[in-house]
Design a protein around this motif. Structure first.
Motif: not given
Length: 392
Positions: A144, A148, A161, A299
């Motif tokens: 995660p 970011r 992602r 996500r």
């Protein structure tokens, strides 16, 4: 012009072992080679490889350390097996009988506590994890945050992602190396940043359609200021002010020297402060970068999905390589089968054709030819005369 082959180097694990055998720290070895300690750490972990003159100096120093270690190593002494002789048994001495304890009068003796004393609890043995479990734990811990961070580099959610997933798939393919690395998160982060900032991303159809910007105007302005920076400056700023690495570690991950990294960082801060004067303070800039990354809904896929995707991609590459090899072998066999096996002589030179009258030079015309030429000249060649009106 051909390149000379690179100087061979021992594996990363052997480099570290040679340095520790010589009782040298990473800082001392870095001073001898002329690099930063973070660069030596990256060389020993296998994340980067030295090049050029630094590679030659590093290989020469490792060779010297290996020779010293071979000279200082003592020769093993042969072990002598003891003869099988019966050992004398010590004589048993009589134990004196314990004397009865006499309690002094008038003083009450303390009674032992009836409750049992707590026994020391042994520490539980560490449970050995399988490679899949260790990979899943690393992914759940760092994926995660890496998504970011990559979003700050690209400004695209799907690309961030996908870059992190590709980096973890590469880590799963090289899992024995990544598992022994001193900083596995740094290994994955460097791979994800390289994939995200690749110039080939501009050629993808997805890059032609912009994604919706952040909803907050301040976040949108900060993201636009980041995307206007050159890729190297942007990566240095995110690693130092966003992730929180120190200057040598940032230089090692970006494969640059410490002065060059410091120069990039200063230029990136000046460019951001020129557009947003409120972010001139590094502490405020660090807080705003963290807020920008946390405000987006990013996500990450599940660890088993990433592992299966990497294995599927590896199978496809293997099958493509096998198919290409088979096609190449079949083409070679067909060429050998259909190629001529005997010599074909060239076409013979041309020969003169007999029976054709020879060409005669032009001469005087005969009477018939003169009459025909005059007849042709007298006839109209352009059709009938044009009718024009006349006055009567």
């Amino acid at each position: 012009m051909t390149r000379s082959p690179a100087t061979p180097l021992p594996p990363p694990k052997a480099r570290r072992r040679l340095r520790e055998t010589a009782a040298l720290t990473q800082t001392q070895l870095a001073d001898r080679v002329g690099v930063t300690p973070g660069t030596v750490r990256a060389w020993e972990s296998g994340r980067t490889t030295p090049r050029g003159r630094k590679r030659e100096a590093y290989a020469k120093l490792l060779k010297t350390l290996a020779e010293k270690a071979a000279v200082q190593a003592p020769e093993p002494k042969p072990k002598l097996e003891p003869e099988s002789r019966p050992q004398p048994q010590p004589e048993a001495k009589p134990q004196p009988e314990p004397e009865p304890e006499v309690e002094p009068e008038g003083k009450p003796q303390p009674q032992p506590d009836s409750q049992p004393q707590p026994q020391p609890v042994a520490a539980p043995e560490p449970v050995a994890l399988t490679p899949a479990q260790a990979f899943d734990a690393l992914y759940a811990f760092s994926a995660p945050a890496l998504v970011r961070q990559t979003f700050l580099l690209t400004g695209r959610r799907e690309q961030a992602r996908e870059s992190v997933e590709r980096a973890f798939q590469a880590a799963w393919e090289h899992w024995p190396e990544v598992a022994r690395d001193r900083d596995p998160v740094g290994w994955v982060r460097a791979t994800a940043y390289e994939y995200a900032l690749s110039p080939w991303q501009r050629l993808r159809p997805r890059h032609r359609h912009p994604e919706p910007p952040p909803a907050d105007p301040g976040d949108r302005t900060l993201l636009n200021a980041l995307l206007r920076l050159p890729p190297r400056h942007r990566r240095t700023l995110v690693l130092y002010d966003g992730v929180g690495l120190d200057l040598p570690e940032t230089a090692a991950e970006t494969e640059a020297s410490t002065p060059a990294t410091a120069n990039r960082l200063l230029r990136a801060r000046e460019a951001v402060a020129g557009r947003l004067p409120a972010l001139a303070d590094p502490q405020v800039l660090h807080r705003r970068l963290a807020e920008l990354a946390s405000n987006e809904r990013l996500r990450a896929a599940e660890p088993p999905t990433v592992r299966r995707g990497g294995e599927r991609r590896a199978r496809l590459r293997t099958r493509a390589a096998i198919a290409f090899t088979v096609a190449l072998v079949a083409t070679t066999a067909l060429t050998v089968r259909t190629a001529p096996t005997h010599y074909e002589p060239p076409v013979s030179p041309g020969q003169a054709v007999r029976g054709v009258p020879q060409r005669v030079a032009p001469g005087a015309l005969s009477d018939e030819e003169l009459e025909l030429r005059q007849k042709l000249r007298d006839q109209m060649q352009d059709g009938p005369e044009r009718l024009s009106p006349r006055l009567e």
